[in-house]
Write an enzyme that holds these catalytic residues in place. Sequence first.
Site, short mmCIF file in Angstrom:
data_model
loop_
_atom_site.label_atom_id
_atom_site.label_comp_id
_atom_site.label_asym_id
_atom_site.label_seq_id
_atom_site.Cartn_x
_atom_site.Cartn_y
_atom_site.Cartn_z
N GLY A 43 -49.64 -45.46 44.10
CA GLY A 43 -50.80 -45.94 44.59
C GLY A 43 -50.88 -47.02 45.58
O GLY A 43 -51.77 -47.46 46.40
N ASP A 102 -55.63 -53.38 36.05
CA ASP A 102 -56.71 -53.06 35.07
C ASP A 102 -56.27 -53.79 33.70
O ASP A 102 -56.79 -54.79 33.36
CB ASP A 102 -56.69 -51.44 34.95
CG ASP A 102 -57.70 -51.05 33.91
OD1 ASP A 102 -58.64 -51.84 34.04
OD2 ASP A 102 -57.78 -49.97 33.56
N THR A 103 -55.43 -52.91 32.96
CA THR A 103 -55.20 -53.86 31.77
C THR A 103 -54.23 -54.94 32.09
O THR A 103 -53.75 -55.75 31.14
CB THR A 103 -54.63 -52.67 30.55
OG1 THR A 103 -53.35 -52.24 31.02
CG2 THR A 103 -55.72 -51.76 30.23
N THR A 106 -49.07 -52.38 33.27
CA THR A 106 -48.17 -51.79 34.37
C THR A 106 -47.27 -52.81 34.82
O THR A 106 -45.93 -52.77 34.91
CB THR A 106 -48.66 -50.84 35.46
OG1 THR A 106 -49.46 -50.04 34.97
CG2 THR A 106 -47.83 -50.39 36.30
N ASP A 158 -55.86 -43.01 42.95
CA ASP A 158 -55.95 -41.51 42.95
C ASP A 158 -56.97 -41.24 41.55
O ASP A 158 -57.05 -41.92 40.56
CB ASP A 158 -54.69 -40.74 42.68
CG ASP A 158 -53.83 -41.03 41.29
OD1 ASP A 158 -53.92 -42.28 41.09
OD2 ASP A 158 -53.70 -40.26 40.52
#
Length: 183
Positions: A43, A102-103, A106, A158
């Site tokens: 990404g 996001d959360t 990662t 993606d």
Amino acid sequence: MDDDISSILVDEASIQGRIKEIGAEISERYRGKELLLIWIQSGALLFTADLIRSISIPVKIDSIRVSSYKGTTRPVSEPLITQRPSHDLEGENVVLIDDIFDTGKTLERVISELKKMNPGSIESCVLIEKQANRQTINPCNYVGFNIQDQFVVGYGLDFAEKYRNLPYIGVLKPEFQNPPEWV
Ligand code: IMP
Ligand code: MG
């Protein structure tokens, strides 16, 4: 491909403008120091390629691969590191680069793994941050844009490995997010 997008959230010029600012900030912060950038595949590919050209000090580059999505718009498992950096991180000043926060799981996972390799310091840099699903207190040191909680594609991001090559960040039309054969 543009026809699959319902709206453009961050256009090309805005992305490039913001990247120049972040590149200047990182250059300032690490001037006179060693810097190793570790980008998260796949990404952060486009973001990294543009960001490194906005950094005016010499940098080293490495990458890491993490997998947590399987053709859906929500993570299906805990992030798994499937490819580790090849540099020795001992004493290095590391800036991790990812496409989107996001959360935060990662980056949290990657940071805790990399810390075991004894770097001198670790900072993180993301192009997009969504505040809505945050599940970690780890802050990002450099953030390009904050967006509402919606699934976006383009500029490296993606859906099921596609749309990374759009030069802007946009919202995928719902009918392309859940093709009938995948339901
Ligand atoms: P986190 O672990 O929940 O912070 O999610 C980070 C990873 O999820 C990113 O590296 C992306 O690969 C993926 N991701 C999260 N939100 C989106 C989105 O809106 N579009 C595409 N990928 C996303
Ligand atoms: Mg992804």
